[in-house]
Scaffold this motif. Structure first.
Motif, PDB file in Angstrom:
ATOM      1  N   ASP A 381      19.119  15.931 -32.440  1.00 22.30           N
ATOM      2  CA  ASP A 381      19.280  15.715 -30.998  1.00 22.30           C
ATOM      3  C   ASP A 381      19.805  16.976 -30.321  1.00 22.30           C
ATOM      4  N   GLU A 382      20.848  17.555 -30.882  1.00 20.78           N
ATOM      5  CA  GLU A 382      21.430  18.766 -30.300  1.00 20.78           C
ATOM      6  C   GLU A 382      20.426  19.911 -30.304  1.00 20.78           C
ATOM      7  N   TYR A 383      19.651  20.019 -31.382  1.00 16.86           N
ATOM      8  CA  TYR A 383      18.666  21.107 -31.484  1.00 16.86           C
ATOM      9  C   TYR A 383      17.649  21.037 -30.341  1.00 16.86           C
ATOM     10  N   PHE A 384      17.058  19.852 -30.123  1.00 17.53           N
ATOM     11  CA  PHE A 384      16.029  19.746 -29.089  1.00 17.53           C
ATOM     12  C   PHE A 384      16.631  19.795 -27.683  1.00 17.53           C
ATOM     13  N   TYR A 385      17.862  19.336 -27.551  1.00 21.82           N
ATOM     14  CA  TYR A 385      18.557  19.467 -26.269  1.00 21.82           C
ATOM     15  C   TYR A 385      18.668  20.940 -25.889  1.00 21.82           C
ATOM     16  N   ARG A 386      19.094  21.776 -26.831  1.00 23.68           N
ATOM     17  CA  ARG A 386      19.211  23.220 -26.582  1.00 23.68           C
ATOM     18  C   ARG A 386      17.833  23.869 -26.449  1.00 23.68           C
ATOM     19  N   TRP A 387      16.879  23.387 -27.226  1.00 25.86           N
ATOM     20  CA  TRP A 387      15.526  23.947 -27.169  1.00 25.86           C
ATOM     21  C   TRP A 387      14.934  23.757 -25.772  1.00 25.86           C
ATOM     22  N   LEU A 388      15.092  22.569 -25.221  1.00 23.07           N
ATOM     23  CA  LEU A 388      14.565  22.299 -23.881  1.00 23.07           C
ATOM     24  C   LEU A 388      15.277  23.144 -22.827  1.00 23.07           C
ATOM     25  N   GLN A 389      16.573  23.337 -22.987  1.00 23.45           N
ATOM     26  CA  GLN A 389      17.293  24.203 -22.056  1.00 23.45           C
ATOM     27  C   GLN A 389      16.731  25.623 -22.087  1.00 23.45           C
ATOM     28  N   SER A 390      16.334  26.071 -23.276  1.00 22.78           N
ATOM     29  CA  SER A 390      15.853  27.449 -23.418  1.00 22.78           C
ATOM     30  C   SER A 390      14.479  27.668 -22.789  1.00 22.78           C
ATOM     31  N   VAL A 391      13.720  26.587 -22.554  1.00 23.66           N
ATOM     32  CA  VAL A 391      12.377  26.744 -21.969  1.00 23.66           C
ATOM     33  C   VAL A 391      12.290  26.155 -20.564  1.00 23.66           C
ATOM     34  N   LYS A 392      13.423  25.785 -19.988  1.00 24.08           N
ATOM     35  CA  LYS A 392      13.421  25.103 -18.691  1.00 24.08           C
ATOM     36  C   LYS A 392      12.647  25.889 -17.632  1.00 24.08           C
ATOM     37  N   GLU A 393      12.887  27.194 -17.540  1.00 22.27           N
ATOM     38  CA  GLU A 393      12.209  27.995 -16.518  1.00 22.27           C
ATOM     39  C   GLU A 393      10.711  28.093 -16.783  1.00 22.27           C
ATOM     40  N   ASN A 394      10.302  27.956 -18.024  1.00 22.97           N
ATOM     41  CA  ASN A 394       8.880  28.036 -18.358  1.00 22.97           C
ATOM     42  C   ASN A 394       8.138  26.752 -18.033  1.00 22.97           C
ATOM     43  N   LEU A 395       8.864  25.739 -17.577  1.00 27.14           N
ATOM     44  CA  LEU A 395       8.245  24.466 -17.209  1.00 27.14           C
ATOM     45  C   LEU A 395       8.001  24.349 -15.710  1.00 27.14           C
ATOM     46  N   ASP A 396       8.367  25.374 -14.952  1.00 27.32           N
ATOM     47  CA  ASP A 396       8.178  25.304 -13.502  1.00 27.32           C
ATOM     48  C   ASP A 396       6.705  25.184 -13.127  1.00 27.32           C
ATOM     49  N   ASP A 397       5.826  25.781 -13.936  1.00 23.10           N
ATOM     50  CA  ASP A 397       4.392  25.739 -13.633  1.00 23.10           C
ATOM     51  C   ASP A 397       3.619  25.026 -14.737  1.00 23.10           C
ATOM     52  N   ALA A 398       4.250  24.004 -15.339  1.00 30.19           N
ATOM     53  CA  ALA A 398       3.622  23.365 -16.501  1.00 30.19           C
ATOM     54  C   ALA A 398       3.855  21.865 -16.514  1.00 30.19           C
ATOM     55  N   PHE A 399       2.899  21.163 -17.116  1.00 26.02           N
ATOM     56  CA  PHE A 399       3.090  19.777 -17.534  1.00 26.02           C
ATOM     57  C   PHE A 399       3.590  19.810 -18.977  1.00 26.02           C
ATOM     58  N   LEU A 400       4.670  19.096 -19.248  1.00 26.33           N
ATOM     59  CA  LEU A 400       5.165  18.941 -20.616  1.00 26.33           C
ATOM     60  C   LEU A 400       5.092  17.466 -20.977  1.00 26.33           C
ATOM     61  N   LEU A 401       4.383  17.151 -22.058  1.00 27.98           N
ATOM     62  CA  LEU A 401       4.274  15.774 -22.532  1.00 27.98           C
ATOM     63  C   LEU A 401       5.041  15.659 -23.844  1.00 27.98           C
ATOM     64  N   ILE A 402       6.143  14.903 -23.838  1.00 25.36           N
ATOM     65  CA  ILE A 402       6.870  14.614 -25.071  1.00 25.36           C
ATOM     66  C   ILE A 402       6.274  13.319 -25.597  1.00 25.36           C
ATOM     67  N   TRP A 403       5.685  13.371 -26.786  1.00 26.90           N
ATOM     68  CA  TRP A 403       4.757  12.314 -27.201  1.00 26.90           C
ATOM     69  C   TRP A 403       4.897  12.038 -28.689  1.00 26.90           C
ATOM     70  N   SER A 404       4.638  10.807 -29.077  1.00 25.03           N
ATOM     71  CA  SER A 404       4.550  10.475 -30.504  1.00 25.03           C
ATOM     72  C   SER A 404       3.301   9.650 -30.753  1.00 25.03           C
ATOM     73  N   ASP A 405       2.876   9.635 -32.007  1.00 30.18           N
ATOM     74  CA  ASP A 405       1.669   8.899 -32.361  1.00 30.18           C
ATOM     75  C   ASP A 405       1.947   7.428 -32.652  1.00 30.18           C
ATOM     76  N   HIS A 406       3.143   7.129 -33.184  1.00 31.65           N
ATOM     77  CA  HIS A 406       3.519   5.754 -33.535  1.00 31.65           C
ATOM     78  C   HIS A 406       5.000   5.753 -33.867  1.00 31.65           C
ATOM     79  N   GLY A 407       5.546   4.576 -34.197  1.00 33.62           N
ATOM     80  CA  GLY A 407       6.941   4.484 -34.588  1.00 33.62           C
ATOM     81  C   GLY A 407       7.114   4.566 -36.092  1.00 33.62           C
TER      82      GLY A 407
END
Length: 652
Positions: A381-407
């Motif tokens: 959880d902490e890893y992806f929380y920090r990962w998303l913070q590191s790319v926040k500015e790169n999402l200004d002109d992007a669609f980001l889909l956080i997705w899974s195939d199944h449970g």
């Protein structure tokens, strides 16, 4: 005062009493969790939906009663562990190296070293082609013209010698790359895929990441995304090719018979003419990357030929070919305190941060964070929380889909009613480009918010992504109507079939039911109450004597009776039956859910199995949906190639 013999007797009585209490408590706990079948085997009979025996209040099997899915249901807590202690791993780096702006640097830290490097390239499908090694001349740097570079240093000490191995990634864009002639407004499109993490599990085990996505990035979370096949292949491939990779020849009455639409998929190499998502984005002038943290990419899974040539501009395939070298694997993973998915996530971040002359599309699917154990995502959880913070500015002109195939598929939680619902409920959260995030009245925003509260399926992913590649974002009014198959064919000539709709557009034209959307009944998120009928004992007898002929008869009809054992029901393991409170297409017909163990005539183990069947007024039985075997025991049917047939089979 007790004498010594009396004291020993008292101690023995106390120990026996505690043992009896503990045994009774454990037994009661099993009954509370699972219920108890008539033959003594604990099976799933509990449900969060109250039993409904009043037939006047039953819902049609062709409708879709959806209930709110609570990720924090108290009864679920017993199945989920807790975050483990943070890793105390310390990187072993006698030498350090880095790759920045196409230049490789190596710091020997005062040691006598002999270093070299080599580029790792994609050749085709899941096959790579490494270059020959080049000596690194200190102090460097060396110019690197590839995405992946393998660094190796032999370190000579006074009393010992050691070895340093590392891998670095970048996005190498050849200088001759030219900006495509794009006349429409285009956004970057990134998919962050997390294999086997359901919508509920994501919110339950990754709360910081979910909070950041929903509150800081204003993501729109889809509550009822249904899988359309059992495991990764039929769900991911539905999104990547827009085709159906699941067959269901035994649907309930009123449900469509479903067939695999591309039966040649595994038999031949894929061609450049395929309706493959990366090619569709390439057609629209996009640069593409495909990232998985496994060597066998999904397009060649499980034993398919895959693509004959490269299928994306950039890929993680070269990394996983090289990881078969034990020395390389030790240096890159163990000595560096990294996991495979983290190297892939770094590669995705590099891609998002790289300036390119064209818009970018990224497909990633990471198995490491959540595929093995139910509580694993807690630890990342902490890893992806920090990962998303590191790319926040790169999402200004992007669609980001956080997705899974199944449970999740494994363990005791899967064996419960809520666990079965959870594994069907895949995850999708859409983060919009900044200008759309800040415009709540835009049709795309309104459509996504409305569609996020209704039943959708993995078949909707392909048309949604094609829409992202081809739509005219400069014309908001164009998103007020849905796209037909003919519309998609005009947008891209590769497309020959579409089994869903773009989630960027209204879905008011379709019926949001599993029957209407082509979702197999066994994977349906719609929930009908169940109850134990008065004739449960008679039904169990029917199961023992009448279900095996149906299973064996189907295998014989497919010519598989010599490859598969003759199936019997293991009556020693117990049988459970429950009636489904649903109005069927034929009013006098009943639907029964049963769970039992099957075994082969020449096989010691038995397989925990569930299926639905219908009983007609004349007493005849027919299967209603596919056979489901828990804990991935269907792998014992691998002597058959058809995924649906494998669940019926225990190979000889």
């Amino acid at each position: 005062m007790f004498r010594a013999p009396q004291l020993r007797k008292v101690k023995l009585i106390l120990i026996l009493s505690l043992a009896i209490v503990f045994t009774l408590y454990s037994y009661i706990d099993v009954i509370v969790q699972y219920g108890k079948s008539g033959l003594g085997y604990p099976v799933v009979t509990t449900t969060t939906i109250p039993p409904l025996t009043d037939k006047s209040k039953w819902t049609s099997i062709l409708e879709c009663p959806l209930t709110e899915i609570d990720p924090w249901e108290p009864d679920d807590s017993r199945y989920f562990g807790s975050p483990s202690e943070p890793s105390k791993c310390h990187p072993k780096e006698p030498v350090t190296s880095k790759l920045e702006n196409g230049k490789l640097w190596i710091d020997p830290k005062g040691y006598n070293v002999n270093c070299s490097y080599k580029c790792l390239h994609s050749k085709r499908g899941n096959v790579s082609k490494p270059d020959t090694r080049i000596s690194f001349i200190l102090p460097g740097p060396a110019q690197v013209f590839c995405d992946w570079v393998d660094v190796s240093c032999k370190i000579k000490g006074w009393f010992w010698n050691s070895h340093y191995r590392q891998v670095h990634s970048q996005i190498y864009v050849p200088p001759e790359s030219s900006r495509p002639n794009v006349t429409k407004k285009r956004y970057n499109v990134y998919i962050l895929g997390l294999d086997s993490i359901s919508n509920g599990q994501f919110h339950r085990t990754m709360p910081k990441t979910a909070f950041y996505i929903l509150n800081k990035l204003r993501g729109i979370s889809f509550q009822y995304l249904s899988k359309v096949g059992y495991n990764s292949a039929p769900n991911q491939l539905a999104a990547l090719f827009g085709q159906r990779f699941t067959s269901v020849p035994h649907p309930p009455r009123g449900y469509p018979i479903l067939n695999v639409t591309n039966r040649e998929f595994c038999k031949k190499f894929h061609t450049k003419d395929e309706p493959f998502l990366h090619f569709i984005f390439n057609d629209q002038g996009y640069r593409t990357v495909h990232i998985e943290d496994l060597k066998s990419v999904i397009t060649a899974y499980p034993n398919c030929k895959g693509f004959r040539g490269k299928f994306s501009n950039h890929s993680a395939v070269p990394l996983f070919e090289e990881l078969e070298d034990d020395d390389f694997s030790k240096g890159v993973l163990e000595d560096s305190c990294k996991e495979k998915f983290q190297i892939c996530a770094d590669f995705l971040r590099n891609y998002m941060k790289t300036e390119t002359p064209e818009p970018k599309f990224a497909y990633s699917m990471l198995t490491g964070p959540g595929h093995e154990d139910l509580e694993d995502p807690y630890n990342y959880d902490e890893y992806f929380y920090r990962w998303l913070q590191s790319v926040k500015e790169n999402l200004d002109d992007a669609f980001l889909l956080i997705w899974s195939d199944h449970g999740h598929h494994f363990g005791k939680f899967t064996n419960t009613f809520r666990g079965q619902t959870d594994t069907r409920n895949a995850m999708l959260t859409v983060v919009l480009p900044k200008d759309l995030r800040e415009n709540s009245s835009h049709p795309i925003v309104q459509n996504l918010r409305q569609n996020s509260q209704t039943l959708v399926s993995q078949y909707d992913m392909f048309p949604t992504l094609v829409d992202l590649a081809t739509a005219d974002f400069g014309s908001p009014s164009s998103f007020t109507k849905h796209l037909t198959l003919q519309d998609f064919q005009k947008l891209n000539k590769r497309i020959h079939e579409v089994h869903g709709d773009s989630l960027l557009r209204p879905l008011t034209h379709r019926t949001p039911t599993c029957a209407g959307l082509g979702i197999p009944f066994t994977f349906c998120l719609c929930q009908w109450p169940i109850f134990t009928p008065d004739d449960a004992y008679e039904l169990k007898t029917r199961v023992v004597y009448d279900i095996p002929p149906l299973l064996n008869g189907f295998l014989k009809s497919r010519g598989a009776e010599k490859k598969c054992m003759h199936i019997e029901i293991d009556v020693d393991r117990g049988i459970d039956v429950a009636e489904v409170s649903a109005r069927l297409v034929t009013p006098s017909t009943r639907m029964i859910r049963t769970r039992f163990n099957i075994k082969g005539h020449d096989y010691d183990n038995s397989h925990d199995t569930e299926l639905f069947f219908e009983i007609a007024t004349d007493g005849s039985l027919s299967l209603a949906g596919r056979v489901f075997r828990f804990d991935t025991q269907w792998t014992d049917g691998k002597c058959l190639t058809d995924e649906y047939e494998q669940y019926f089979c225990i190979c000889v």
